[in-house]
Design a protein around this motif. Sequence first.
Motif, short mmCIF file in Angstrom:
data_model
loop_
_atom_site.label_atom_id
_atom_site.label_comp_id
_atom_site.label_asym_id
_atom_site.label_seq_id
_atom_site.Cartn_x
_atom_site.Cartn_y
_atom_site.Cartn_z
N GLY A 113 4.10 3.18 -5.83
CA GLY A 113 3.74 4.58 -6.01
C GLY A 113 4.36 5.47 -4.96
N ALA A 114 3.96 6.74 -4.98
CA ALA A 114 4.51 7.72 -4.06
C ALA A 114 4.17 7.39 -2.62
CB ALA A 114 3.98 9.11 -4.42
N PHE A 115 5.14 7.60 -1.74
CA PHE A 115 4.98 7.44 -0.30
C PHE A 115 4.61 6.00 0.08
CE2 PHE A 115 3.34 11.82 -1.30
CZ PHE A 115 4.49 12.49 -0.95
N TYR A 116 5.04 5.04 -0.71
CA TYR A 116 4.65 3.65 -0.43
C TYR A 116 5.25 3.14 0.87
CZ TYR A 116 9.16 1.70 -2.08
OH TYR A 116 10.48 1.35 -2.24
N LYS A 117 6.36 3.72 1.30
CA LYS A 117 6.96 3.30 2.57
C LYS A 117 6.26 3.97 3.75
CE LYS A 117 11.56 2.67 0.51
NZ LYS A 117 12.96 3.16 0.48
N GLU A 118 5.94 5.24 3.60
CA GLU A 118 5.34 6.00 4.70
C GLU A 118 3.84 5.75 4.84
OE1 GLU A 118 9.02 7.72 3.28
OE2 GLU A 118 7.13 7.33 2.23
N LYS A 119 3.16 5.50 3.72
CA LYS A 119 1.70 5.33 3.75
C LYS A 119 1.28 4.07 2.99
CE LYS A 119 0.51 10.20 4.32
NZ LYS A 119 -0.08 10.00 5.67
N PRO A 120 1.69 2.90 3.46
CA PRO A 120 1.34 1.67 2.74
C PRO A 120 -0.17 1.42 2.70
CG PRO A 120 2.26 1.16 4.91
CD PRO A 120 2.48 2.63 4.68
N GLU A 121 -0.90 2.01 3.67
CA GLU A 121 -2.35 1.82 3.69
C GLU A 121 -3.04 2.40 2.46
OE1 GLU A 121 -1.52 5.71 5.79
OE2 GLU A 121 -0.65 3.70 5.75
N SER A 122 -2.34 3.29 1.73
CA SER A 122 -2.91 3.86 0.51
C SER A 122 -2.98 2.83 -0.62
CB SER A 122 -2.07 5.05 0.05
OG SER A 122 -0.81 4.62 -0.44
N GLY A 123 -2.24 1.73 -0.48
CA GLY A 123 -2.18 0.73 -1.54
C GLY A 123 -1.03 0.94 -2.49
N ALA A 124 -0.25 2.03 -2.29
CA ALA A 124 0.84 2.34 -3.20
C ALA A 124 1.95 1.30 -3.16
CB ALA A 124 1.43 3.72 -2.88
N ASP A 125 1.98 0.48 -2.11
CA ASP A 125 2.99 -0.58 -2.02
C ASP A 125 2.57 -1.85 -2.74
OD1 ASP A 125 0.96 -1.35 -0.31
OD2 ASP A 125 2.29 -2.00 1.31
N GLY A 126 1.37 -1.83 -3.34
CA GLY A 126 0.91 -3.00 -4.08
C GLY A 126 0.45 -4.14 -3.21
N ARG A 127 0.01 -3.86 -2.01
CA ARG A 127 -0.33 -4.95 -1.07
C ARG A 127 -1.44 -5.86 -1.59
NH1 ARG A 127 -2.30 -2.41 4.46
NH2 ARG A 127 -0.14 -1.71 4.37
N ILE A 128 -2.46 -5.28 -2.23
CA ILE A 128 -3.54 -6.14 -2.73
C ILE A 128 -3.04 -7.04 -3.85
CG2 ILE A 128 -4.41 -4.47 -4.42
CD1 ILE A 128 -7.23 -5.47 -3.72
N ILE A 129 -2.10 -6.53 -4.66
CA ILE A 129 -1.51 -7.35 -5.71
C ILE A 129 -0.75 -8.53 -5.09
CG2 ILE A 129 0.00 -7.35 -7.73
CD1 ILE A 129 -2.39 -5.50 -8.00
#
Length: 315
Positions: free
Chosen positions: A82-98
């Motif tokens: 998702g948006a800003f996945y590099k700058e704000k990975p804590e939002s979950g936009a980088d798919g970390r839980i997946i």
Amino acid sequence: MTNDTAVPESDLLRQADDWLAHRQIDALDLRRLSQQRGLDFATAALYVALRQSPRHSPLIARLDEPAPHAPPLDAEIVIVPGAFYKEKPESGADGRIIKEVARTLGCAVVTVPLSSFGAVAGNAGLLADWLKLRSKQPMVLVSHSKGTTEIRHLLARPDAPELFRHVHAWVDLSGLFLGTPIIGWLRRNRVNWWLVRLLFWWHGFAFSALDEIDRDACPAWPGALDAVPHLDVIHVVGFPLERHLSTPLARRGYRRMSPLGPSDGTILLEDVLALPGRVYPVWGADHYLQPTGRDMSQLVANIVRYLAMTVKELV
């Protein structure tokens, strides 16, 4: 409108269930209901209606109680961030839980290297090129927020059947398939609009992408899956009350959208009724799908196990 009195959640859900006894989900006017009974009640009514819906309830039941002996997932999990996945990975936009759950279950998982907030067409082109390089391997796409808009863009391409040929399922997490009204709010509030423009210029983000995720630019599309009838689509959407919102950003978004009806702080929940595929509503979760007191990894694991069963039936 916001709610002046916080009704206990169990009472709210029971009241919504009683109110729905002689009403159909397609007849819900959430904006009007919000004005008459408050945002909390309208949110609860749609949540209960989805869980009772003949279209969505079978999937919800399977994900609530997954098969205990599901086979391994015979497909690669592909994260469309998702948006800003590099700058704000804590939002979950980088798919970390997946990634965490997939690796625990022994699944292959990879992230498509898209621009952090690039133009939708540009990111969709990157995704298309990436899919072509891996076209012979079974895949499950998992998108978050803006990544969903980019998959929508791919579905509209003439070569969509070929691009999605080996994609067996698509899991959309809080996706902007139908855009967000927040962009319209920003345009009407010029100081905020210019502050956002300045922020995007400073970080080198594509300002044009904001127009592409505007709700007005993403109308309902009943035939979105016509070219890919094999694709199993699951939308996971948060259904928060204002008391559930986890961040100042989510609270601001929720209040700005409140005249339009219930939202997750970014998505207008009435739009859920127009999504292609099936919906799994998450009570108490906002746009970031991080509900207080609930471990979302269990739901993710249930989805992976469900997909393992369905992919096995297809291959």
